[in-house]
Write an enzyme that holds these catalytic residues in place. Sequence first.
Site, mmCIF file in Angstrom:
data_model
loop_
_atom_site.group_PDB
_atom_site.id
_atom_site.type_symbol
_atom_site.label_atom_id
_atom_site.label_comp_id
_atom_site.label_asym_id
_atom_site.label_seq_id
_atom_site.Cartn_x
_atom_site.Cartn_y
_atom_site.Cartn_z
ATOM 1 N N ASP A 1 -4.849 3.631 -1.660
ATOM 2 C CA ASP A 1 -5.917 3.971 -0.715
ATOM 3 C C ASP A 1 -6.457 5.362 -0.986
ATOM 4 O O ASP A 1 -5.721 6.343 -0.905
ATOM 5 C CB ASP A 1 -5.357 3.933 0.713
ATOM 6 N N SER B 1 0.844 -1.196 0.000
ATOM 7 C CA SER B 1 0.000 0.000 0.000
ATOM 8 C C SER B 1 0.877 1.242 0.000
ATOM 9 O O SER B 1 1.650 1.466 0.936
ATOM 10 C CB SER B 1 -0.900 0.014 1.241
ATOM 11 N N ASP C 1 -6.667 -6.271 4.719
ATOM 12 C CA ASP C 1 -6.002 -4.962 4.688
ATOM 13 C C ASP C 1 -5.972 -4.359 6.084
ATOM 14 O O ASP C 1 -7.019 -4.077 6.656
ATOM 15 C CB ASP C 1 -6.794 -4.069 3.710
ATOM 16 N N GLY C 2 -4.771 -4.172 6.605
ATOM 17 C CA GLY C 2 -4.599 -3.485 7.882
ATOM 18 C C GLY C 2 -3.792 -4.307 8.863
ATOM 19 O O GLY C 2 -4.168 -5.422 9.224
ATOM 20 N N GLY C 3 -2.641 -3.766 9.256
ATOM 21 C CA GLY C 3 -1.831 -4.415 10.287
ATOM 22 C C GLY C 3 -1.175 -5.710 9.840
ATOM 23 O O GLY C 3 -0.837 -6.556 10.675
ATOM 24 N N GLY D 1 -8.652 4.139 7.645
ATOM 25 C CA GLY D 1 -8.323 5.559 7.753
ATOM 26 C C GLY D 1 -6.838 5.855 7.863
ATOM 27 O O GLY D 1 -6.378 6.889 7.400
ATOM 28 N N PHE D 2 -6.112 4.936 8.476
ATOM 29 C CA PHE D 2 -4.693 5.212 8.712
ATOM 30 C C PHE D 2 -3.857 3.946 8.548
ATOM 31 O O PHE D 2 -4.315 2.858 8.895
ATOM 32 C CB PHE D 2 -4.490 5.771 10.126
ATOM 33 N N GLY D 3 -2.632 4.139 8.097
ATOM 34 C CA GLY D 3 -1.683 3.039 8.076
ATOM 35 C C GLY D 3 -1.098 2.868 9.470
ATOM 36 O O GLY D 3 -1.299 3.699 10.362
ATOM 37 N N GLY D 4 -0.405 1.767 9.675
ATOM 38 C CA GLY D 4 0.349 1.583 10.917
ATOM 39 C C GLY D 4 -0.460 1.152 12.128
ATOM 40 O O GLY D 4 0.033 1.210 13.257
ATOM 41 N N GLY E 1 1.222 -2.023 4.161
ATOM 42 C CA GLY E 1 1.759 -0.683 3.947
ATOM 43 C C GLY E 1 2.999 -0.454 4.775
ATOM 44 O O GLY E 1 4.131 -0.582 4.299
ATOM 45 N N SER E 2 2.787 -0.176 6.074
ATOM 46 C CA SER E 2 3.923 0.193 6.929
ATOM 47 C C SER E 2 4.938 -0.938 7.067
ATOM 48 O O SER E 2 6.141 -0.690 7.125
ATOM 49 C CB SER E 2 3.421 0.641 8.308
ATOM 50 N N MET F 1 -9.063 8.215 0.240
ATOM 51 C CA MET F 1 -9.834 8.628 1.429
ATOM 52 C C MET F 1 -10.393 10.028 1.209
ATOM 53 O O MET F 1 -9.669 10.913 0.747
ATOM 54 C CB MET F 1 -8.910 8.641 2.640
ATOM 55 N N MET G 1 -12.219 4.422 -0.073
ATOM 56 C CA MET G 1 -12.801 4.686 1.254
ATOM 57 C C MET G 1 -13.484 6.044 1.186
ATOM 58 O O MET G 1 -13.005 7.035 1.730
ATOM 59 C CB MET G 1 -11.688 4.651 2.314
ATOM 60 N N HIS H 1 -1.471 -1.398 -4.059
ATOM 61 C CA HIS H 1 -2.711 -1.001 -3.394
ATOM 62 C C HIS H 1 -2.710 0.522 -3.216
ATOM 63 O O HIS H 1 -1.782 1.095 -2.642
ATOM 64 C CB HIS H 1 -2.788 -1.713 -2.042
ATOM 65 N N MET I 1 -11.419 -5.584 6.004
ATOM 66 C CA MET I 1 -10.571 -4.621 6.719
ATOM 67 C C MET I 1 -10.221 -5.195 8.090
ATOM 68 O O MET I 1 -11.106 -5.487 8.888
ATOM 69 C CB MET I 1 -11.315 -3.295 6.920
ATOM 70 N N HIS J 1 -8.608 1.169 -3.614
ATOM 71 C CA HIS J 1 -9.522 0.967 -2.484
ATOM 72 C C HIS J 1 -10.206 2.297 -2.177
ATOM 73 O O HIS J 1 -9.577 3.212 -1.654
ATOM 74 C CB HIS J 1 -8.658 0.466 -1.303
#
Length: 231
Positions: free
Chosen positions: A46, A19, A186-188, A153-156, A208-209, A48, A79, A44, A148, A77
């Site tokens: 994102d 991402s 998607d996420g973490g 809303g946020f990476g990391g 992502g992160s 927003m 959002m 990916h 999700m 994606h």
Amino acid sequence: MKKTSKMPAVNGKISVAPSILSADLFSLGTSVQTVENAGADWLHVDIMDGHFVPNLSFGPSIVKSLNGKTRLALDVHLMVEHPLLFIEPFAKAGADLLTVHAEAKDDVQQSLTAIKKLGVKTGLSIKPDTPPERIVPFLNELDLILVMSVYPGFGGQAFLPQSETQLKQVRQLITRSGRAIWLEVDGGINVQTAARAAKAGADALVAGSAIFNAADPATALNQIRQAASDI
Ligand code: DX5
Ligand code: ZN
């Protein structure tokens, strides 16, 4: 304006989609080349709108800049509260897959129809508290379902353990449908959670992160793929 989607069909392997939300935009081109050379499958992106999620990110211009510069499929994606406003601009910019949210304000069926009409692959996403059953009416026309594993809303952010249950339920729905549909998470996602998500049924991993903040993004990407493939 129609382009042929670069999204591959479900192939029984794990796909990794870095991402770019966590990439340094000053050197976006280099970052994309790095993950492409490291064997990333998709990119990916994102989007927003500051309403559907409390953050702002990119518009169609970033997809336009990436289109034709990378062999990676552009996994976009959305959002956003009103995907119907943005489907055509992102399709024209070069999106290969457009994912809308089941919780968006616009009608899901109308959004999916609009995406398909433009020759783009269709994705539908659910947030952590949305029951997987919400996807059922659309199973016949989806190319991808995105679970999700953080509140978007946020990476990391940290992977929510409840996503494993959601992934398992969605995997069952896909199996029952008899259709080949990607199950993306998607996420973490990092080396540890990639294995848990894959065990629960995911075959496409957004990270992502864990990739772009790593000292060596190429190694991080391959460790994530390996962890998910070794299950
Ligand atoms: C979050 C986005 C994610 C984000 C993932 O709302 O949809 O795609 O970039 O970032 P990590 O992998 O850092 O959780
Ligand atoms: Zn995303």
